[in-house]
Design a protein around this motif. Structure first.
Motif, PDB file in Angstrom:
ATOM      1  N   TYR A   1       0.301  -1.027   0.170  1.00 14.74           N
ATOM      2  CA  TYR A   1       0.007  -0.265  -0.358  1.00 14.74           C
ATOM      3  C   TYR A   1       0.607   1.233   0.168  1.00 14.74           C
ATOM      4  O   TYR A   1       1.872   1.215   0.815  1.00 14.74           O
ATOM      5  N   THR A   2       0.551   2.553  -0.665  1.00 11.50           N
ATOM      6  CA  THR A   2       1.409   3.420  -0.866  1.00 11.50           C
ATOM      7  C   THR A   2       0.334   4.820  -0.762  1.00 11.50           C
ATOM      8  O   THR A   2      -1.023   4.461  -1.127  1.00 11.50           O
ATOM      9  N   ASP A   3       1.204   5.826  -1.068  1.00 11.12           N
ATOM     10  CA  ASP A   3      -0.278   6.747  -1.729  1.00 11.12           C
ATOM     11  C   ASP A   3       0.005   7.775  -2.907  1.00 11.12           C
ATOM     12  O   ASP A   3       0.188   6.619  -3.860  1.00 11.12           O
ATOM     13  N   THR A   4      -0.526   8.500  -3.184  1.00 11.56           N
ATOM     14  CA  THR A   4      -0.589   8.643  -4.807  1.00 11.56           C
ATOM     15  C   THR A   4       0.459   8.671  -5.553  1.00 11.56           C
ATOM     16  O   THR A   4       0.721   8.172  -6.700  1.00 11.56           O
ATOM     17  N   HIS A   5       1.600   9.620  -5.150  1.00 13.58           N
ATOM     18  CA  HIS A   5       2.859   9.415  -6.004  1.00 13.58           C
ATOM     19  C   HIS A   5       3.097   7.608  -6.188  1.00 13.58           C
ATOM     20  O   HIS A   5       4.464   7.731  -7.320  1.00 13.58           O
ATOM     21  N   GLY A   6       2.690   6.518  -5.699  1.00 16.48           N
ATOM     22  CA  GLY A   6       3.156   5.536  -6.257  1.00 16.48           C
ATOM     23  C   GLY A   6       2.293   5.087  -7.118  1.00 16.48           C
ATOM     24  O   GLY A   6       2.112   3.832  -7.607  1.00 16.48           O
ATOM     25  N   ALA A   7       0.780   5.677  -7.801  1.00 13.30           N
ATOM     26  CA  ALA A   7       0.019   4.819  -8.977  1.00 13.30           C
ATOM     27  C   ALA A   7       0.472   5.787 -10.199  1.00 13.30           C
ATOM     28  O   ALA A   7       0.302   6.389 -10.704  1.00 13.30           O
TER      29      ALA A   7
END
Length: 638
Positions: A586-592
Motif C-alpha cells: 500500500y502506498t500513497d498517490t505518488h506510487g500510482a
C-alpha cells in the motif's frame, strides 16, 4: 599479487607515501581525495572528478582483476581499506597492503565514473533550468509593466465564477469584447515564441562562456556504448563532438562536407537556432542538443558507460546463465516465457474484471461505486468509508502496559533487545582483526547506535554517561570500523525476524502486506546530501519506509526529495531481506504509476496505491476486437 605488474605495484605503493617524502602522484594526500565523495554540483566539481578518475586509471589495474572474487568480498576489502589510515596500510604485510589498495582503487574507479555521470546529468539539467528561470523572471517583470492586463484577467475570472453554467459568448464577451481576447491570445503566442528564443539565447551564452570547456575532458573520460540502433544518431553526434572538441573556437560552423546527425538529436523547436538559412550547422547550439540527447539516452539506459557500476550496460545485470536457463528464471518470476501467452492472460483477466465491475454497478452491488457526471464530465463516484470505532479493550490494554512496566528508558530497551536477539553480533569490523572483547564492544556499539539513532551525537552521549567509562575517541573508532550500511541492514533484519518468530499469530494473523511512505527530515543546508523540498519547504532529506502491518519497519532508504517513489517502492519490496512474505504494498498517490504497476505485476507484487482523483480516472479495455460493450462503464472507458 600475480595479477599485478611491477609498475602497478609501484604506483599502488606510492599512494601511502607521506607528503613530506617523495610522494609520486600525491601520495597519501591523493589517497584521502580518492576516498572522498564529490562536492556540490558544478563545473569545478566535474573537472575535479575527471582528474581523479584519470589518476586512478593511470595505475593500470585490469578490468577483470577481481573476477575470481565475489562482489561482497571485494566490498569488504574496499570498506576495510577506506577505514584504514596510511600508517595502518604501511604496517600491513605487502600482499595484504596491495590487495586492499587495489580493491579500493578498482571499486572507486567505478564509483567515480558513476558520480561523474550523475554530475553530467545534473549539470545538463541545471544549465537549462537556470536559463528558463532567468528568462521567466524577465518576462514576468515585463508582464507586470504592461498596464491593464491584470484588470482584464480579474474581470474574466470574476465573470466565469459568477456564471459557471453560461456559455463563453454569454458570460465573458459582455465583460471583455472578443477582439481584446483575440489580441491577448496573439500576444501570448508571441510571448511564448519570444520565451523559447530567449531561453536558447541565454542557454547558449551560459554554455559557451563557462560550461563548454568541460566537453573535451568529459568525452575523453567517459567511454560510451550503445546497442540500440535507434540511438545510433546520438553516438554519431558524440563522435563528431569528439573529433572537433579541440578545434579552435573561431570555427563557428561545421564544414559543409561534414555529416552532422540531426534526426533524433536536435528537437524541432531548436532547429532554427542550430541550422542557418544556408544549411550550415552551428557548433555551440548543436553541442547543447547533443548533451541533452545524451542525458535522456543515459537515463533511459539506452547508452551505457564502460567501467561504471550503476550506469553500466543493462545486459550485465542479467544472471550469467540467463540465456542457457531462461525457463528456470521465468519460472522463478512465475511468468510464461512466451510474451503472447502473457499478454493473452492479461487481456482475459482485465476483461473479466471489467465485466464483474459493470455487473456490480448495474445491480447496485459495487459497495457504493457508481458512474455519474460532474460539471458535464463522466465521474467515478466512490462512497466514503465511515471511521471505525476504537476497540473497547485498547484503552484498557494501554493502561495495563503502563501499570505493569511503566516508563521504559530507550537505552535500556535497546540493551534488552540485544540481550534477546544478539543483533550486535552482526557488526563485524572492517579491520583485519578484533582485539577488544565482545562484552566491551557490545556496550560501545549500543552507545554509538543510540547516539546515531536519536541524533544526540557521540559527544553528548559521552558527556551524559560518565559511568560508562568510554571516551569519545573509542566510540568514534567503533563508529568508523563497525557501523556501515551492510552491517546495519543485517542487524535490522535479525531484530525484525526475531520479532516475527515471537509474534503470536493468533492475535496478529499471517500478514503478507506492507505500507510504504516517505518522511522529510530537516538538516543543515551545508550538508552535501541536503536538498530543498519544493512541497514541504526547507532543506532536508527524505527517508522512505516500508512498514509491515503498521508495526515493524522492514526496510528504510535515503532518497532525493525530487525522485519518484516507484523505484523506492520496488527496492524495499525486493531487498528487505527479512523473513516477511510480502505480496502486496500500500502506498500513497505518488506510487500510482503505470510503470510501477507493470513492474510490480511482472515481479509478483500487488501495488495498491491511493488515488487522489479517482473520480477523473479512465479505465483501459483489453484492446481485443471482440470486446463486449460495458454499458455502465462506457462513459469512463478510454
Amino acid at each position: 599479487m600475480a595479477e599485478l605488474s611491477g609498475g602497478m605495484v609501484d604506483r599502488l605503493a606510492a599512494l601511502i607515501v607521506e607528503p613530506g617524502e617523495d610522494a609520486i602522484g600525491g601520495g597519501a594526500a591523493f589517497l584521502a581525495e580518492l576516498k572522498a565523495d564529490p562536492g556540490r554540483v558544478g563545473l569545478k566539481t566535474l573537472l575535479i572528478e575527471i582528474e581523479k578518475l584519470e589518476r586512478v586509471r593511470a595505475i593500470g589495474l585490469p578490468a577483470d582483476l577481481f573476477a575470481h572474487a565475489s562482489e561482497r568480498q571485494v566490498a569488504a576489502w574496499r570498506a576495510r581499506a577506506a577505514a584504514l589510515y596510511p600508517s595502518d596500510l604501511r604496517a600491513a604485510p605487502e600482499a595484504v597492503r596491495l590487495t586492499l589498495l587495489a580493491a579500493l582503487c578498482w571499486a572507486r574507479s567505478a564509483e567515480i565514473t558513476d558520480a561523474l555521470v550523475d554530475l553530467l546529468l545534473q549539470l545538463v539539467h541545471g544549465i537549462g533550468a537556470r536559463a528558463e528561470n532567468r528568462v521567466e523572471h524577465e518576462l514576468i517583470s515585463d508582464l507586470r509593466r504592461v498596464r491593464g492586463k491584470e484588470g482584464i484577467l480579474f474581470r474574466l475570472a470574476e465573470a466565469a465564477v459568477e456564471h459557471p453554467d453560461d456559455t463563453v459568448r454569454d458570460a465573458l464577451f459582455p465583460v471583455v469584447d472578443e477582439g481584446t481576447l483575440r489580441d491577448l491570445v496573439r500576444e501570448a503566442k508571441a510571448t511564448d515564441q519570444a520565451f523559447r528564443q530567449r531561453v536558447r539565447t541565454v542557454l547558449r551564452s551560459s554554455y559557451s562562456s563557462h560550461y563548454r570547456r568541460m566537453l573535451p575532458r568529459l568525452l575523453g573520460a567517459l567511454e560510451l556504448q550503445c546497442a540500440n540502433t535507434a540511438y545510433r544518431p546520438v553516438m554519431d553526434a558524440l563522435d563528431l563532438l569528439s573529433r572537433y572538441a579541440n578545434r579552435p573556437g573561431q570555427d563557428r560552423f561545421y564544414p559543409v562536407a561534414e555529416r552532422v546527425p540531426v534526426e533524433g538529436v536536435v528537437p524541432r523547436d531548436w532547429r532554427p537556432a542550430v541550422i542557418d538559412d544556408t544549411g550550415r550547422t552551428e557548433r555551440i547550439p548543436y553541442e547543447l542538443c547533443v548533451l541533452r540527447a545524451l542525458r535522456d539516452a543515459i537515463r533511459r539506459r539506452e547508452i551505457s558507460v564502460t567501467g561504471a557500476n550503476r550506469w553500466r550496460d543493462p545486459e550485465d545485470d542479467l544472471p550469467a546463465d540467463f540465456d542457457a536457463n531462461r525457463d528456470v528464471h521465468y519460472a522463478a518470476l512465475r511468468q510464461p516465457p512466451d510474451p503472447r501467452a502473457f499478454i493473452a492472460d492479461l487481456q482475459q483477466r482485465l476483461g473479466s474484471a471489467l465485466t464483474s465491475l459493470d455487473r456490480a454497478i448495474a445491480g447496485g452491488d459495487a459497495s457504493g461505486v457508481r458512474v455519474t457526471t460532474r460539471r458535464g464530465e463522466p465521474w467515478i463516484a466512490v462512497a466514503a468509508l465511515d471511521a471505525q470505532p476504537e476497540p473497547q479493550t485498547l484503552h484498557a490494554l494501554k493502561q495495563e502496559v503502563l501499570r505493569r512496566w511503566g516508563m521504559f528508558d530507550l537505552l535500556d530497551l535497546l540493551k534488552h533487545a540485544d540481550v534477546f536477539t544478539d543483533f550486535t553480533s552482526e557488526f563485524g569490523s572492517v579491520a583485519s582483526r578484533e582485539i577488544t572483547s565482545r562484552t566491551v564492544l557490545r556496550r560501545r556499539l549500543l552507545l554509538v547506535l543510540f547516539a546515531l539513532g536519536t541524533n544526540m551525537g557521540i559527544k553528548h552521549i559521552v558527556d551524559g554517561t560518565d559511568d560508562a567509562g568510554e571516551t569519545e575517541a573509542t566510540l568514534r573508532r567503533v563508529r568508523r570500523l563497525y557501523i556501515n550500511r551492510d552491517n546495519l541492514r543485517r542487524a535490522i533484519a535479525k531484530l525484525v525476524n526475531a520479532t516475527f518468530a515471537t509474534r503470536e499469530r493468533g492475535l496478529w494473523g499471517e500478514g503478507t502486506a506492507c505500507a510504504s511512505d516517505s518522511k522529510k527530515f530537516g538538516s543543515w543546508s551545508s550538508n552535501l546530501m541536503t536538498e530543498w523540498h519544493a512541497r514541504y519547504g526547507g532543506p532536508g532529506v527524505m527517508i522512505y519506509w516500508h512498514v509491515e502491518r503498521k508495526s515493524l519497519c522492514i526496510y528504510s532508504q535515503l532518497k532525493t526529495c525530487s525522485a519518484s517513489e516507484v523505484a523506492a517502492i520496488l527496492e524495499g519490496l525486493l531487498r528487505h531481506e527479512t523473513s516477511a512474505e510480502i505480496d502486496r504494498n500500500y502506498t500513497d498517490t505518488h506510487g500510482a504509476s503505470i510503470v510501477g504497476f507493470a513492474f510490480c505485476h511482472l515481479l509478483g507484487f500487488r501495488l495498491l496505491p491511493r488515488f487522489k482523483r479517482i473520480g477523473a480516472a479512465r479505465l483501459y479495455g483489453p484492446g481485443l476486437q471482440g470486446d463486449p460493450t460495458w454499458r455502465e462503464l462506457a462513459s469512463v472507458m478510454s
